[in-house]
Design a protein around this motif. Structure first.
Motif, PDB file in Angstrom:
ATOM      1  N   THR A  60      26.667  39.569  31.573  1.00 48.71           N
ATOM      2  CA  THR A  60      27.415  39.194  32.770  1.00 48.71           C
ATOM      3  C   THR A  60      26.493  38.387  33.673  1.00 48.71           C
ATOM      4  OG1 THR A  60      26.777  41.140  34.052  1.00 48.71           O
ATOM      5  CG2 THR A  60      28.675  41.371  32.579  1.00 48.71           C
ATOM      6  N   ALA A  61      27.046  37.921  34.781  1.00 49.42           N
ATOM      7  CA  ALA A  61      26.241  37.152  35.719  1.00 49.42           C
ATOM      8  C   ALA A  61      25.101  37.981  36.303  1.00 49.42           C
ATOM      9  CB  ALA A  61      27.115  36.617  36.854  1.00 49.42           C
ATOM     10  N   GLY A  62      25.249  39.308  36.302  1.00 48.70           N
ATOM     11  CA  GLY A  62      24.239  40.180  36.883  1.00 48.70           C
ATOM     12  C   GLY A  62      23.284  40.798  35.891  1.00 48.70           C
ATOM     13  N   GLY A  63      23.524  40.598  34.591  1.00 47.63           N
ATOM     14  CA  GLY A  63      22.597  41.171  33.629  1.00 47.63           C
ATOM     15  C   GLY A  63      23.217  41.520  32.294  1.00 47.63           C
ATOM     16  N   VAL A  72      17.156  36.309  42.061  1.00 48.12           N
ATOM     17  CA  VAL A  72      16.878  36.508  43.484  1.00 48.12           C
ATOM     18  C   VAL A  72      18.145  36.949  44.208  1.00 48.12           C
ATOM     19  CG1 VAL A  72      16.007  35.424  45.599  1.00 48.12           C
ATOM     20  CG2 VAL A  72      15.072  34.755  43.379  1.00 48.12           C
ATOM     21  N   GLN A  73      19.276  36.392  43.796  1.00 46.61           N
ATOM     22  CA  GLN A  73      20.583  36.753  44.366  1.00 46.61           C
ATOM     23  C   GLN A  73      21.625  36.576  43.271  1.00 46.61           C
ATOM     24  OE1 GLN A  73      22.140  35.471  48.422  1.00 46.61           O
ATOM     25  NE2 GLN A  73      23.328  34.089  47.130  1.00 46.61           N
ATOM     26  N   ALA A  74      22.566  37.520  43.186  1.00 47.36           N
ATOM     27  CA  ALA A  74      23.596  37.451  42.149  1.00 47.36           C
ATOM     28  C   ALA A  74      24.932  36.927  42.671  1.00 47.36           C
ATOM     29  CB  ALA A  74      23.804  38.832  41.525  1.00 47.36           C
ATOM     30  N   THR A  75      25.268  37.228  43.927  1.00 51.02           N
ATOM     31  CA  THR A  75      26.538  36.789  44.512  1.00 51.02           C
ATOM     32  C   THR A  75      26.302  36.369  45.965  1.00 51.02           C
ATOM     33  OG1 THR A  75      27.045  39.064  45.211  1.00 51.02           O
ATOM     34  CG2 THR A  75      27.929  38.343  43.079  1.00 51.02           C
ATOM     35  N   ALA A 120      25.162  25.234  48.048  1.00 52.00           N
ATOM     36  CA  ALA A 120      25.703  26.038  46.947  1.00 52.00           C
ATOM     37  C   ALA A 120      27.064  26.598  47.315  1.00 52.00           C
ATOM     38  CB  ALA A 120      24.742  27.163  46.610  1.00 52.00           C
ATOM     39  N   GLN A 121      27.904  26.758  46.286  1.00 48.55           N
ATOM     40  CA  GLN A 121      29.264  27.263  46.459  1.00 48.55           C
ATOM     41  C   GLN A 121      29.439  28.549  45.653  1.00 48.55           C
ATOM     42  OE1 GLN A 121      31.738  24.028  45.120  1.00 48.55           O
ATOM     43  NE2 GLN A 121      30.709  22.536  46.452  1.00 48.55           N
ATOM     44  N   PRO A 122      30.419  29.393  46.031  1.00 49.47           N
ATOM     45  CA  PRO A 122      30.655  30.622  45.268  1.00 49.47           C
ATOM     46  C   PRO A 122      30.849  30.316  43.777  1.00 49.47           C
ATOM     47  CG  PRO A 122      31.897  30.686  47.298  1.00 49.47           C
ATOM     48  CD  PRO A 122      31.310  29.304  47.214  1.00 49.47           C
ATOM     49  N   GLY A 123      30.179  31.110  42.932  1.00 48.05           N
ATOM     50  CA  GLY A 123      30.283  30.913  41.488  1.00 48.05           C
ATOM     51  C   GLY A 123      29.216  30.002  40.915  1.00 48.05           C
ATOM     52  N   ASP A 124      28.486  29.278  41.767  1.00 50.34           N
ATOM     53  CA  ASP A 124      27.419  28.392  41.291  1.00 50.34           C
ATOM     54  C   ASP A 124      26.215  29.202  40.803  1.00 50.34           C
ATOM     55  OD1 ASP A 124      28.955  26.246  42.015  1.00 50.34           O
ATOM     56  OD2 ASP A 124      27.676  25.601  43.687  1.00 50.34           O
TER      57      ASP A 124
END
Length: 474
Positions: free
Chosen positions: A263-266, A327-330, A436-440
């Motif tokens: 996933t985007a977080g791991g 560094v940041q996921a969302t 940056a935009q959400p989802g980038d």
């Protein structure tokens, strides 16, 4: 305090010895200086330590070791192999600290830094404090140190000093990232490993080793000095490895990852192991990191870490400094990575694309005083695989920064890429984050774990992760 006669032999004086070094610039009164021949660099022949003996004596050296027939005003010991002598003297000076530690040694072409940091984290999580020596720094428990130079494994005096520091801090276990250079140049001479980890072998460092056969032989040295192995079953060299008692990992191995979800977080997967089956979550990007996690878990388990500790340790893993570090996921993802060549930039972008819902943006530069093909390659890879490339500085040194950036821009333009040019790296990071935009996904590539930025003749302090956090307001 040790004396010269204790290190050199009873025929030498009882002069106190205060340190061991092969670098004349580091000599202090009471030191022994070991004259070794350096490695050749692209822009100069190798230095010869014998040329620096007068400087060492002037700085207060009380004993000299070398290979030549010399008459000196201080005690001199002639040896056949000064690198072995350097390692043996350093171990003796620091009291042979390796004998008081359970060592995990990790070698391979790829993945060894990640496995080293993961394994140390698991040991530190389960039974602190634990020590670590790696490309991304030295850890004594939770304390972090950065040694000078860009060595995966430092020279023998530093290795022994760090091991002694681990012992003094109460560590019972330590994890060492061991390079082929370190093995071939006797930097880790005399160390025995409770667990030796083999990640893989592919073509690299042939300028030093001369052939794949020599490279393979150097790497195997670690396993021959290990009581137990953790070996990558997916590596083509696996069948040729020394026949030591071991666990294998990877497809068909003793340790396997099943039902892998990225996933985007791991990563999330089920582990099948000699300890039993269990589920884990790992906040790292890239399916290949499941293999690295298996190696680290197997090494830690061999030293007594239990399943619940493995699960909790992985879940709270803070990431490898500068290696796909989240560094940041969302709402948009910010990742710092050391990718600084065309192939590594391509691999990083290809890894991030499947879990990126929006745009894939890269902030990257190219180092000066390196081949021009590096900057054209990075520009081409960024242009082809990123939705937007922000070209900026990366240790341009004596070269003209604008010229480097223009070359990268032309390479990106040639493949239809979109780009922006922002010479100041801090401004480039802040600009990319502001847009940056959400989802980038925003990839900050090139500096990774490094702690300096070379701008012209200046060497400035730099921390890429902290720069990103400041720009994010974290």
């Amino acid at each position: 305090m040790l004396r010269l006669d204790q290190l050199f032999g009873p025929s030498y004086p009882t002069t106190p010895v205060t340190g061991i070094t092969h670098d004349s610039r580091l000599v202090q009164p009471g030191f022994i200086f070991v004259a070794i021949e350096g490695l050749p660099l692209a822009n100069r022949p190798p230095l010869n330590g014998h040329d620096f003996i007068p400087e060492a004596i002037a700085r207060g050296a009380v004993g000299i070791v070398g290979t030549q027939d010399l008459e000196l005003p201080v005690p001199y010991l002639k040896v056949a192999d000064p690198r072995s002598a350097l390692a043996d003297l350093a171990a003796a000076f620091w009291g042979h600290p390796a004998k008081m530690l359970q060592l995990v040694g990790i070698t391979g072409t790829k993945g060894k830094t990640t496995v080293t940091v993961l394994a140390h984290h698991l040991l530190q999580f389960a039974a602190p404090p634990a020590g670590r020596i790696s490309t991304v720094g030295v850890r004594v428990g939770e304390e972090e140190y950065f040694l000078s130079g860009h060595f995966t494994t430092p020279e023998a005096p530093q290795v022994q000093e760090m091991l002694a520091r681990f012992v003094k801090a109460g560590c019972k276990q330590a994890v060492l990232e061991v390079s082929s250079h370190a093995l071939a140049l006797e930097r880790v001479r005399g160390l025995e490993y409770e667990v030796g980890v083999w990640t893989n072998l592919s073509e690299d460092h042939l300028d030093f080793h001369g052939s794949m056969e020599n490279y393979f032989a150097a790497k195997q040295t670690l396993l021959r000095r290990s009581r137990f192995g953790v070996l990558n079953r997916e590596d083509p060299y696996y069948p040729q490895l020394p026949g030591l008692t071991h666990w294998s990992y990877g497809m068909g191995g003793d340790w396997q990852a099943e039902n892998l979800l990225e996933t985007a977080g791991g990563l999330h997967f089920r582990v099948r192991s000699p300890l039993g089956a269990f589920k884990v979550s790992l906040p790292m990007i890239g399916k290949f990191n499941a293999l690295n996690a298996l190696a680290a878990m197997a090494a830690a388990a061999r030293l007594g870490v239990k399943i619940p500790e493995l699960q909790a340790g992985l879940e709270f893993f803070p990431g490898v400094p500068g290696r796909m570090q989240i560094v940041q996921a969302t709402p948009f993802r910010v990742i710092v990575d050391f990718a600084h060549t065309e192939s590594s930039v391509r691999a990083a972008l290809e890894t991030l694309r499947p879990t990126t819902r929006g745009r894939l943006v890269i902030v990257v530069g190219a180092a000066g005083e390196r081949g021009a093909e590096r900057r054209t390659g990075i520009g081409r890879a960024a242009g082809e695989l990123a939705d937007l490339a922000v070209f900026t500085e990366e240790d341009h040194r004596s070269e003209n920064l604008e010229a480097i950036l223009q070359t990268m821009a032309e390479s990106a333009k040639a493949v239809g890429g979109q780009y922006a040019l922002i010479p100041d790296r801090r401004e480039a990071i802040r600009w990319a984050i502001a847009h940056a935009q959400p989802g980038d996904t925003l990839l900050l590539a090139g500096k990774g774990h490094e702690r300096t930025l070379e701008r012209g003749s200046e060497v400035l302090p730099w921390n890429e992760v902290e720069e990103a956090r400041k720009a994010l307001g974290l």
